[in-house]
Design a protein around this motif. Structure first.
Motif: not given
Length: 581
Positions: A202-220
């Motif tokens: 849940l922490f990983t998912f919320l970290t992504f929601l804080i900045d959805v542009t941070r994790f792009r491919y290939p790490e998305r």
């Protein structure tokens, strides 16, 4: 019925049926001619004919019924059948009373099935055989009758349950292998581990929601991988709260039925838990394969972020479609089974075939494909590090990224391979465990005991705890990937109610910035390489920037001015170099 005794080796045993007392013989054998495995079961089947026997509608009815339900015990290999004339007279004389009581003559008692003779039962030669048997020790019947479903574990035929090959039968609840205190320990253990894994994912998912542009491919794909195991952890946590209320059917004392394991899709709550758990377990495994595939595309064909992102639809179709097809197939086959250890519902818990084809096979295929793509990508990155001259800073970052990929992969593969190992061991020893359980409980259930048990054994609770632990821990490595100073700054800003917009994403270092990866893999070896601060182009162009990244500090405005001046300097130098050419 009170004097009926269970048996273990099918020797001659005293007749305990009340209706068959006082005959010319006093010993019988089981299973009888109508395939009842003990006298208690035979007595229940005979209750239908009690009114006719009590009203003495025919003098032939009682000897005929006892000839089938409690036949005379003879030497091994010999069976005495009643004559056809005895059957015909008993049925003819009692037909009126049977019609009055609404009793039909059973098909397995059809008179045409018996030999055409006209003798009483038992015959004189049969009685002589009985007398000779009383002078010698009883002969054990050397025969395996397989598994007979106990009356306590019988279920309604329309449910379609199966257990150990027996139809309309279900395993007992609580678990057939472990004691109640062991199950309580396992349940609390699974509950604690599920909470830890749920918090991490849940922490990983919320970290992504804080900045959805941070994790792009290939790490998305790491984000979707974390979401899958977040749902898996949630299901196990619900199983901890529900205990065995969903995984087990309630006992029915009035019908002599014990609590049994839930099977099939008739229980809506169990079906929902199964669909969620199985779908996201398989989807998480596929998303890991997609992740290794995106790393492979970035390292070997040198694809950039935008080029990989164009294939996102294919990635989602594979990662969600394949588990969806498998889940629908299992629903159609009605292969859902309750897990009375964890309190959830899954597949392959009692059906070894389903375990092999719908759990082990998909996981093994995902591991093989994922490891192959991962190794190919690491080899390509190592070639870049050794064959192409890089600045010390960029070389260190590349090595750091390779280590990061390796650690993440190990943290995923070790738990997954442990789960596969536990499942392989479980399916290879399941028959021994089941045979041992039948041997230990056959006398309590009044069913045939196994014949010639060559190997016995019981499962160890540690094996099951390890399987559940590793099945949940496999989702925690996603936290390793998002853990960085950048994440701390983002959470601090989010909790303070403001968002800081950075010029550079720290998490997209080296290969995570597709243009930088391409500049390493496509550049001319004679040209010095300095990393570009940010880029998503799929062109393999080497450019000049001032520094590898911009740290986030309190003097952000001065930093922004410095960045602007250096970018302007970069454009001027690039323009002059082109004019010089």
């Amino acid at each position: 019925m009170d004097s009926a005794q269970s048996h273990s080796s099918f020797t001659c045993e005293p007749i305990g049926l009340r209706m068959c007392q006082g005959l010319a013989y006093n010993t019988t054998f089981m299973p009888n001619l109508l395939n009842h495995y003990d006298q208690q079961t035979a007595a229940l089947a005979m209750e239908t004919f009690h009114p006719m026997v009590n009203l003495a509608c025919s003098a032939e009815l009682r000897p005929f019924l006892c000839a089938l339900y409690a036949p005379v015990c003879m030497e091994y290999g010999r069976v005495a059948l009643p004559c056809r004339s005895l059957c015909v007279r008993a049925k003819r004389d009692c037909q009126t009373l049977m019609d009055m009581f609404g009793v039909t003559w059973p098909d397995d008692m059809d008179c045409s099935r018996f030999p055409d003779c006209d003798e009483s039962y038992p015959r004189a030669v049969d009685l002589l055989t009985v007398e000779s048997l009383t002078e010698e020790p009883p002969v054990s019947v050397q025969r395996d009758y397989g598994f007979w479903c106990p009356r306590e574990l019988k279920v309604d035929p329309e449910l379609g349950y199966r257990f150990l090959g027996a139809r309309d039968c279900s395993p007992p609840c609580p678990n057939m292998y472990f004691r109640r205190e062991e199950l309580a320990l396992a349940r609390y253990f699974i509950g604690v581990v599920s909470i830890v894994c749920l918090s991490a994912t849940l922490f990983t998912f919320l970290t992504f929601l804080i900045d959805v542009t941070r994790f792009r491919y290939p790490e998305r794909p790491i984000i979707f991988y974390a979401v899958c195991y977040m749902m898996v952890s949630l299901v196990f946590f619900l199983g901890f709260l529900l205990e065995d209320r969903v995984a087990c059917n309630a006992a029915g004392p009035g019908s002599f039925r014990a609590a049994t394991v839930t099977q099939g899709s008739h229980n809506k709550a169990c079906t929902l838990l199964f669909m969620t758990l199985y779908f996201f377990t398989m989807a998480g495994s596929v998303w890991w394969v997609v992740l290794t595939g995106t790393w492979f595309l970035a390292a070997v064909p040198k694809w950039g972020s935008e080029a990989i992102e164009k294939k996102a639809l294919l990635f989602h179709a594979s990662a969600w479609g394949i588990p969806g097809v498998l889940t629908i197939t299992l629903l159609a086959l009605n292969k859902i089974e309750g897990d009375n250890v964890s309190g959830v519902c899954f597949v392959g818990l009692y059906d070894v075939g389903t375990l092999r084809w719908f759990v082990l096979a998909p996981l093994c295929v995902d591991v093989v494909v994922g490891v192959a793509l991962l190794l190919a990508g690491i080899v390509a990155l190592n070639r870049v590090r050794t064959e192409i001259p890089l600045e010390k800073e960029n070389r260190d970052k590349l090595v750091k990224f390779m280590i990061r990929i390796g650690v993440f992969s190990v943290l995923y593969l070790v738990p997954l391979l442990t789960v596969i190992g536990c499942l392989v061991y479980e399916q290879s020893h399941r028959h021994v465990w089941e045979t041992t359980w039948v041997r230990d409980r056959c006398r309590d259930y009044h069913i045939p005991c196994p014949y010639k048990v060559e190997e016995t054994g019981k499962p160890d609770l540690v094996l099951f705890l390890m399987k559940y632990l590793m099945g949940l821990v496999v989702g925690i490595p996603s936290v390793f990937w998002v853990s960085s100073k950048k994440t701390c700054f983002e959470w601090a800003s989010f909790l303070q109610g403001r968002r800081r917009k950075d010029a550079v994403n720290e998490s997209r270092q080296v290969l995570q910035e597709p243009d930088f990866a391409q500049s390493l893999l496509l550049r001319d070896p004679a040209t010095p390489v300095i990393r570009k601060s940010r880029g998503t182009s799929t062109q393999g162009t080497s450019t000049h920037a001032s520094s590898t990244h911009l740290a986030i500090g309190d003097d952000e405005r001065s930093r922004a001015g410095s960045v602007h001046s250096r970018i302007s300097s970069f454009h001027g130098s690039l323009h002059r170099s082109r004019d010089g050419r």
